[in-house]
Design a protein around this motif. Structure first.
Motif, short mmCIF file in Angstrom:
data_model
loop_
_atom_site.label_atom_id
_atom_site.label_comp_id
_atom_site.label_asym_id
_atom_site.label_seq_id
_atom_site.Cartn_x
_atom_site.Cartn_y
_atom_site.Cartn_z
N ILE A 1 0.88 -1.17 0.00
CA ILE A 1 0.00 0.00 0.00
C ILE A 1 0.91 1.22 0.00
O ILE A 1 1.76 1.36 0.88
CB ILE A 1 -0.93 0.03 1.23
N LEU A 2 0.74 2.08 -1.00
CA LEU A 2 1.56 3.27 -1.14
C LEU A 2 0.69 4.51 -1.29
O LEU A 2 -0.35 4.46 -1.96
CB LEU A 2 2.43 3.18 -2.40
N PRO A 3 1.12 5.64 -0.71
CA PRO A 3 0.37 6.87 -0.95
C PRO A 3 0.55 7.31 -2.40
O PRO A 3 1.58 7.03 -3.02
CB PRO A 3 1.00 7.88 0.02
N ARG A 4 -0.44 7.98 -2.95
CA ARG A 4 -0.38 8.44 -4.34
C ARG A 4 0.54 9.63 -4.53
O ARG A 4 0.87 9.98 -5.65
CB ARG A 4 -1.79 8.77 -4.85
N ARG A 5 0.96 10.25 -3.45
CA ARG A 5 1.94 11.34 -3.55
C ARG A 5 3.19 10.92 -2.78
O ARG A 5 3.18 9.97 -2.01
CB ARG A 5 1.37 12.65 -3.01
N HIS A 6 4.28 11.64 -3.00
CA HIS A 6 5.52 11.34 -2.30
C HIS A 6 5.38 11.70 -0.83
O HIS A 6 5.14 12.86 -0.49
CB HIS A 6 6.69 12.11 -2.92
N VAL A 7 5.48 10.69 0.03
CA VAL A 7 5.41 10.86 1.49
C VAL A 7 6.54 10.03 2.07
O VAL A 7 6.71 8.87 1.70
CB VAL A 7 4.06 10.37 2.05
N LYS A 8 7.30 10.62 2.98
CA LYS A 8 8.44 9.89 3.56
C LYS A 8 8.10 9.12 4.83
O LYS A 8 8.67 8.06 5.08
CB LYS A 8 9.59 10.86 3.86
N ARG A 9 7.16 9.63 5.64
CA ARG A 9 6.89 9.02 6.95
C ARG A 9 5.41 9.14 7.28
O ARG A 9 4.72 10.04 6.82
CB ARG A 9 7.68 9.72 8.04
N LEU A 10 4.93 8.27 8.17
CA LEU A 10 3.53 8.32 8.61
C LEU A 10 3.13 9.69 9.18
O LEU A 10 2.04 10.18 8.85
CB LEU A 10 3.25 7.22 9.63
N PRO A 11 3.95 10.36 10.00
CA PRO A 11 3.54 11.67 10.53
C PRO A 11 3.35 12.74 9.45
O PRO A 11 2.73 13.77 9.70
CB PRO A 11 4.67 12.06 11.49
N ASP A 12 3.87 12.50 8.24
CA ASP A 12 3.75 13.46 7.14
C ASP A 12 2.41 13.38 6.42
O ASP A 12 2.13 14.18 5.53
CB ASP A 12 4.87 13.26 6.12
N LEU A 13 1.58 12.40 6.77
CA LEU A 13 0.28 12.24 6.10
C LEU A 13 -0.66 13.36 6.51
O LEU A 13 -0.64 13.84 7.64
CB LEU A 13 -0.35 10.90 6.47
N THR A 14 -1.54 13.74 5.58
CA THR A 14 -2.60 14.69 5.90
C THR A 14 -3.72 13.95 6.62
O THR A 14 -3.76 12.71 6.60
CB THR A 14 -3.18 15.34 4.63
N GLY A 15 -4.63 14.68 7.21
CA GLY A 15 -5.78 14.05 7.88
C GLY A 15 -6.60 13.23 6.90
O GLY A 15 -7.04 12.12 7.22
N ALA A 16 -6.80 13.75 5.70
CA ALA A 16 -7.58 13.02 4.69
C ALA A 16 -6.87 11.74 4.28
O ALA A 16 -7.50 10.70 4.08
CB ALA A 16 -7.82 13.91 3.47
N GLU A 17 -5.54 11.78 4.17
CA GLU A 17 -4.78 10.58 3.81
C GLU A 17 -4.84 9.53 4.92
O GLU A 17 -4.97 8.34 4.64
CB GLU A 17 -3.32 10.95 3.51
N ARG A 18 -4.78 9.97 6.17
CA ARG A 18 -4.88 9.03 7.29
C ARG A 18 -6.25 8.36 7.31
O ARG A 18 -6.36 7.15 7.50
CB ARG A 18 -4.61 9.73 8.62
N ASP A 19 -7.31 9.16 7.11
CA ASP A 19 -8.66 8.59 7.09
C ASP A 19 -8.82 7.61 5.93
O ASP A 19 -9.41 6.54 6.09
CB ASP A 19 -9.70 9.70 6.98
N ASP A 20 -8.29 7.97 4.78
CA ASP A 20 -8.41 7.13 3.59
C ASP A 20 -7.56 5.87 3.72
O ASP A 20 -7.89 4.83 3.14
CB ASP A 20 -8.01 7.93 2.35
N LEU A 21 -6.48 5.95 4.48
CA LEU A 21 -5.65 4.76 4.72
C LEU A 21 -6.47 3.67 5.41
O LEU A 21 -6.35 2.50 5.08
CB LEU A 21 -4.43 5.13 5.56
N ALA A 22 -7.32 4.06 6.34
CA ALA A 22 -8.17 3.07 7.02
C ALA A 22 -9.07 2.37 6.01
O ALA A 22 -9.29 1.16 6.09
CB ALA A 22 -9.00 3.75 8.10
N VAL A 23 -9.58 3.11 5.03
CA VAL A 23 -10.44 2.53 3.99
C VAL A 23 -9.62 1.54 3.15
O VAL A 23 -10.07 0.41 2.88
CB VAL A 23 -11.05 3.64 3.10
N ALA A 24 -8.43 1.95 2.73
CA ALA A 24 -7.58 1.08 1.90
C ALA A 24 -7.21 -0.20 2.65
O ALA A 24 -7.27 -1.30 2.08
CB ALA A 24 -6.32 1.83 1.48
N MET A 25 -6.83 -0.06 3.92
CA MET A 25 -6.45 -1.24 4.70
C MET A 25 -7.64 -2.18 4.89
O MET A 25 -7.49 -3.41 4.80
CB MET A 25 -5.86 -0.82 6.04
#
Length: 149
Positions: free
Chosen positions: A21-45
């Motif tokens: 599972i990879l973010p669609r944009r360049h992200v280096k670490r979990l703390p760098d995720l936006t709130g929307a990306e964190r919420d959407d990660l739960a959906v993807a998982m």
């Protein structure tokens, strides 16, 4: 896959239904995720884990972990890092047939019973509704092409 995340079976997959599972944009670490990306990660998982369970209509065991950039003083030296999660499920042909890596596979070259493209095709066609909530046998025939899940 979702709005912010790509779920795929890598071409170098060693485990039968390995997923990244990879973010669609360049992200280096979990703390760098936006709130929307964190919420959407739960959906993807949830989608990945539901498809795993639906594959053999059983709770799929797996090992999972995250790879991200190390922390340190020279953050510019870590620009090449890409945050991603990996799932390693050991089930091969059914809920009771497991893959074991031993001898030659651990020290030389992975042996595959099915190609990563075949695994991706099987997972791609599975429902994102958990089999226990459907009240019946797996509704999709397992066939198809590789690609995003």
């Amino acid at each position: 896959s979702t709005e912010h995340w790509v779920c795929l079976v890598p071409y170098w997959a060693a485990w039968p239904y390995e997923i990244m599972i990879l973010p669609r944009r360049h992200v280096k670490r979990l703390p760098d995720l936006t709130g929307a990306e964190r919420d959407d990660l739960a959906v993807a998982m949830k989608q990945v884990l539901t498809k795993y369970d639906n594959l053999f209509e059983a709770s799929m065991p797996y090992s999972m972990g995250w790879h991200g950039a190390p922390f340190g003083r020279d953050d510019e030296a870590n620009e090449h890092w890409q945050l991603h999660a990996v799932y390693f499920p050991p089930l091969l042909r059914s809920a009771t047939v497991r893959k074991f890596m031993v001898g030659f596979e651990m020290l030389a070259e992975t042996q595959r019973d099915l190609t990563p493209e075949m695994a991706a095709g099987k997972l791609k066609v599975l429902s994102t509704v958990h089999y226990t909530g459907r009240g019946g046998a797996n509704e999709s025939m397992i066939a198809g092409a590789a690609g995003e899940l």
